[in-house]
Design a protein around this motif. Structure first.
Motif, PDB file in Angstrom:
ATOM      1  N   GLU A  28      15.258  -4.367 -62.595  1.00  0.00           N
ATOM      2  CA  GLU A  28      14.492  -4.848 -63.747  1.00  0.00           C
ATOM      3  C   GLU A  28      15.362  -5.514 -64.799  1.00  0.00           C
ATOM      4  OE1 GLU A  28      10.718  -4.349 -62.529  1.00  0.00           O
ATOM      5  OE2 GLU A  28      11.220  -4.934 -64.564  1.00  0.00           O
ATOM      6  N   SER A  29      16.650  -5.221 -64.762  1.00  0.00           N
ATOM      7  CA  SER A  29      17.510  -5.782 -65.812  1.00  0.00           C
ATOM      8  C   SER A  29      17.902  -7.226 -65.520  1.00  0.00           C
ATOM      9  CB  SER A  29      18.769  -4.930 -65.959  1.00  0.00           C
ATOM     10  OG  SER A  29      19.523  -4.976 -64.756  1.00  0.00           O
ATOM     11  N   THR A  30      17.601  -7.708 -64.332  1.00  0.00           N
ATOM     12  CA  THR A  30      17.933  -9.093 -64.007  1.00  0.00           C
ATOM     13  C   THR A  30      17.111 -10.031 -64.877  1.00  0.00           C
ATOM     14  OG1 THR A  30      18.319  -8.448 -61.711  1.00  0.00           O
ATOM     15  CG2 THR A  30      18.036 -10.796 -62.151  1.00  0.00           C
ATOM     16  N   ARG A  31      17.783 -11.001 -65.439  1.00  0.00           N
ATOM     17  CA  ARG A  31      17.073 -11.945 -66.288  1.00  0.00           C
ATOM     18  C   ARG A  31      17.105 -13.326 -65.666  1.00  0.00           C
ATOM     19  NH1 ARG A  31      15.763  -9.868 -71.109  1.00  0.00           N
ATOM     20  NH2 ARG A  31      15.458 -11.868 -72.106  1.00  0.00           N
ATOM     21  N   LEU A  32      15.966 -14.012 -65.840  1.00  0.00           N
ATOM     22  CA  LEU A  32      15.866 -15.394 -65.361  1.00  0.00           C
ATOM     23  C   LEU A  32      15.555 -16.282 -66.535  1.00  0.00           C
ATOM     24  CD1 LEU A  32      14.914 -13.874 -62.574  1.00  0.00           C
ATOM     25  CD2 LEU A  32      13.840 -16.033 -62.109  1.00  0.00           C
ATOM     26  N   SER A  33      16.250 -17.376 -66.611  1.00  0.00           N
ATOM     27  CA  SER A  33      15.890 -18.361 -67.625  1.00  0.00           C
ATOM     28  C   SER A  33      14.749 -19.208 -67.069  1.00  0.00           C
ATOM     29  CB  SER A  33      17.089 -19.257 -67.928  1.00  0.00           C
ATOM     30  OG  SER A  33      17.391 -20.045 -66.774  1.00  0.00           O
ATOM     31  N   ALA A  34      14.173 -20.037 -67.904  1.00  0.00           N
ATOM     32  CA  ALA A  34      13.068 -20.890 -67.467  1.00  0.00           C
ATOM     33  C   ALA A  34      13.513 -21.853 -66.370  1.00  0.00           C
ATOM     34  CB  ALA A  34      12.509 -21.665 -68.664  1.00  0.00           C
ATOM     35  N   LYS A  62       4.976 -22.807 -69.974  1.00  0.00           N
ATOM     36  CA  LYS A  62       5.480 -21.784 -70.882  1.00  0.00           C
ATOM     37  C   LYS A  62       6.080 -20.676 -70.052  1.00  0.00           C
ATOM     38  CE  LYS A  62       3.999 -18.621 -74.541  1.00  0.00           C
ATOM     39  NZ  LYS A  62       2.852 -18.023 -75.243  1.00  0.00           N
ATOM     40  N   TYR A  63       7.182 -20.140 -70.509  1.00  0.00           N
ATOM     41  CA  TYR A  63       7.824 -19.044 -69.786  1.00  0.00           C
ATOM     42  C   TYR A  63       8.348 -18.035 -70.787  1.00  0.00           C
ATOM     43  CZ  TYR A  63      11.238 -16.488 -66.993  1.00  0.00           C
ATOM     44  OH  TYR A  63      11.948 -15.497 -66.376  1.00  0.00           O
ATOM     45  N   ASP A  64       7.988 -16.798 -70.565  1.00  0.00           N
ATOM     46  CA  ASP A  64       8.464 -15.728 -71.447  1.00  0.00           C
ATOM     47  C   ASP A  64       9.498 -14.929 -70.670  1.00  0.00           C
ATOM     48  OD1 ASP A  64       6.897 -12.820 -73.054  1.00  0.00           O
ATOM     49  OD2 ASP A  64       8.865 -13.732 -73.272  1.00  0.00           O
TER      50      ASP A  64
END
Lengths: 121, 349
Positions: A28-34, A62-64
């Motif tokens: 869950e800690s993986t982050r994705l940019s737009a 839109k991306y959150d």
């Protein structure tokens, strides 16, 4: 003066907007940019449909990054390809993941008023 | 009925250009016939703050009640009929029930009780209904006029419905309920029997800065207008709009464009009634006459899982449940009305 017209979308060109959540990731800690998010989807299209599929134009309106929720826009002729590739995208950087489509509509305005999101309790 | 996965969800769009002064305009009847509204979104360009009278009108929207696990048979309780149904002041909708999947219930202000039931429940209930237009094999619609003489307590129709809802099919659900004179004061005995909470519509007000908007909304086609309004309502940032060469998005504001220094965006969500919408339309019209804003848009979303659409026609949802209308008001009395319904709607303007 009163004018009424009824239109049904022709099968020529039609925009379809998807509201979906970005991958539910194993970590869950993986982050994705737009940009990474869009590239990930393009990769999925390429895996399933090859270079022609990867050339399908779609927009990330839109991306959150926190909730990993996005609005995507695609011509109607590309809906099945996009939806199916999202369904079958199962891993991101060796992590298991899954996409969940929340809502699909020809109108972006329809996606902003979904009563199923009403949380009262 | 099979779903054609090769096609995008179908919708019907009805556009009407008319005037508030036209006695035959369909706006009034449309607003009155959509009893259950989930959200109202208002956008006013060139406006930096909500006028006080508009604020007070929105904040005066009546509260509604969420009742947990209430039997549907309570709607035909004699006391409830006398105090709420016969005066025509109450409406209710089952909460968190999915149309087409679960059993859904709606009570309209005119005293009509409408149930959307799966086949098994319909046969258990034992009340004559109709096959659903959209899901002929698995769904039935039962509509009962509680104000009809045959449904008076003690009558045969009433007794049959009562035994159906209490013995054969004791349906319970969470309900959203609203009463014109105030729920707490008028429905004390009902509320005393169940777990309930009083809720107020949620209001969100935003002032948008440097908003790229169409310079002439009337000249844009309906689809572009609704896409743009949706982009604003969804909070799609200005950086995503107007940049056709961006990797992420090629969406642009329909042109010709202009930059609005400020714009006011208000959304009210909850269990909203037609008279709330009517009051809001009147207030916005008055505000437009006095302000420098060239136009205002008001979008009203119905509940996706509503049992009825306008004209008390059946409402359904396959992949969309789209059910909203947008009113574009300009200075003066002219307006443009855009009504959108989904493929599982028989809404007629």
């Amino acid at each position: 003066m009163k004018g009424v017209s009824t239109q049904k979308k022709s099968t020529g060109y039609q925009r379809v907007v998807l509201k979906n959540s970005a991958p539910v990731l194993e970590n869950e800690s993986t982050r994705l940019s737009a940009v990474e998010f869009k590239q990930f989807i393009i990769t999925g299209l390429k895996i399933l449909y090859g270079e022609v599929g990867a050339a399908l134009t779609f927009d990330v309106l839109k991306y959150d990054e926190d909730s990993r929720t996005a609005f995507l826009r695609v011509p109607s002729r590309g809906l099945v390809k996009l939806w199916s590739s999202l369904t079958l995208l199962g891993s991101y950087q060796d992590q298991a993941c899954a996409f969940r489509i929340l809502q699909v509509s020809p109108f972006l305005l329809a996606l902003t008023g979904n009563s199923r999101e009403l949380q009262l309790d | 009925m099979s779903v054609d996965v090769c096609e995008a969800p179908h919708c019907q769009l009805v556009c009407e250009n008319s005037s508030f002064l036209d006695e035959e305009n369909s706006l009034v009847s449309l607003v009155q016939q959509l009893h259950f509204n989930y959200k109202v979104s208002l956008l006013i360009p060139d406006c930096s703050s909500a006028p006080s009278h508009l604020d007070s009108v929105i904040n005066s929207f009546s509260s509604f009640v969420l009742i947990k696990n209430m039997p549907v048979s309570e709607f035909i309780d004699k006391d409830f009929l006398e105090t709420a149904v016969y005066p025509g002041s109450v409406c209710a909708l089952s909460y968190r029930t999915r149309i087409g999947e679960d059993n859904c219930v709606a009570l309209m202000p005119n005293g009509r009780l409408r149930l959307s039931l799966d086949r098994h429940s319909y046969h258990l209930l034992g009340i004559e209904g109709k096959v659903s237009k959209f899901r002929s094999k698995g769904r039935h619609i039962v509509s009962v006029d509680l104000t009809d003489s045959s449904m008076a307590p003690g009558g045969r129709g009433y007794d049959r419905l009562l035994s159906g809802l209490t013995c054969r099919l004791p349906l319970t659900s969470d309900f959203l309920l609203s009463h014109q004179q105030g729920v707490q004061s008028c429905l004390k005995s009902l509320l005393s029997r169940y777990d309930w909470s009083e809720l107020r519509p949620e209001v969100s007000t935003k002032v948008l800065h440097q908003l790229t908007c169409p310079s002439d909304l009337g000249s844009c086609d309906a689809y572009s207008v609704m896409d743009w309004l949706g982009a604003v309502d969804a909070g799609i940032s200005s950086s995503s709009i107007g940049s056709s060469s961006s990797f992420l998005s090629t969406y642009t504001c329909p042109g010709p464009q202009r930059m609005a220094t400020t714009a006011l965006s208000i959304s009210v969500s909850g269990f909203l009634l037609p008279h709330h919408v009517q009051i809001l339309i009147m207030e916005v019209r008055q505000f437009l006459e006095q302000s420098s804003s060239p136009w205002a848009s008001l979008t009203v979303h119905g509940f996706t899982d509503n049992v009825v659409s306008c004209c008390e026609n059946e409402h359904g949802r396959l992949r969309g449940g789209v059910n909203f209308y947008t009113l574009l008001m300009s200075k003066g009395h002219d307006y443009k009305l855009l009504i959108v319904t989904g493929s599982h709607d028989s809404c007629s303007p």
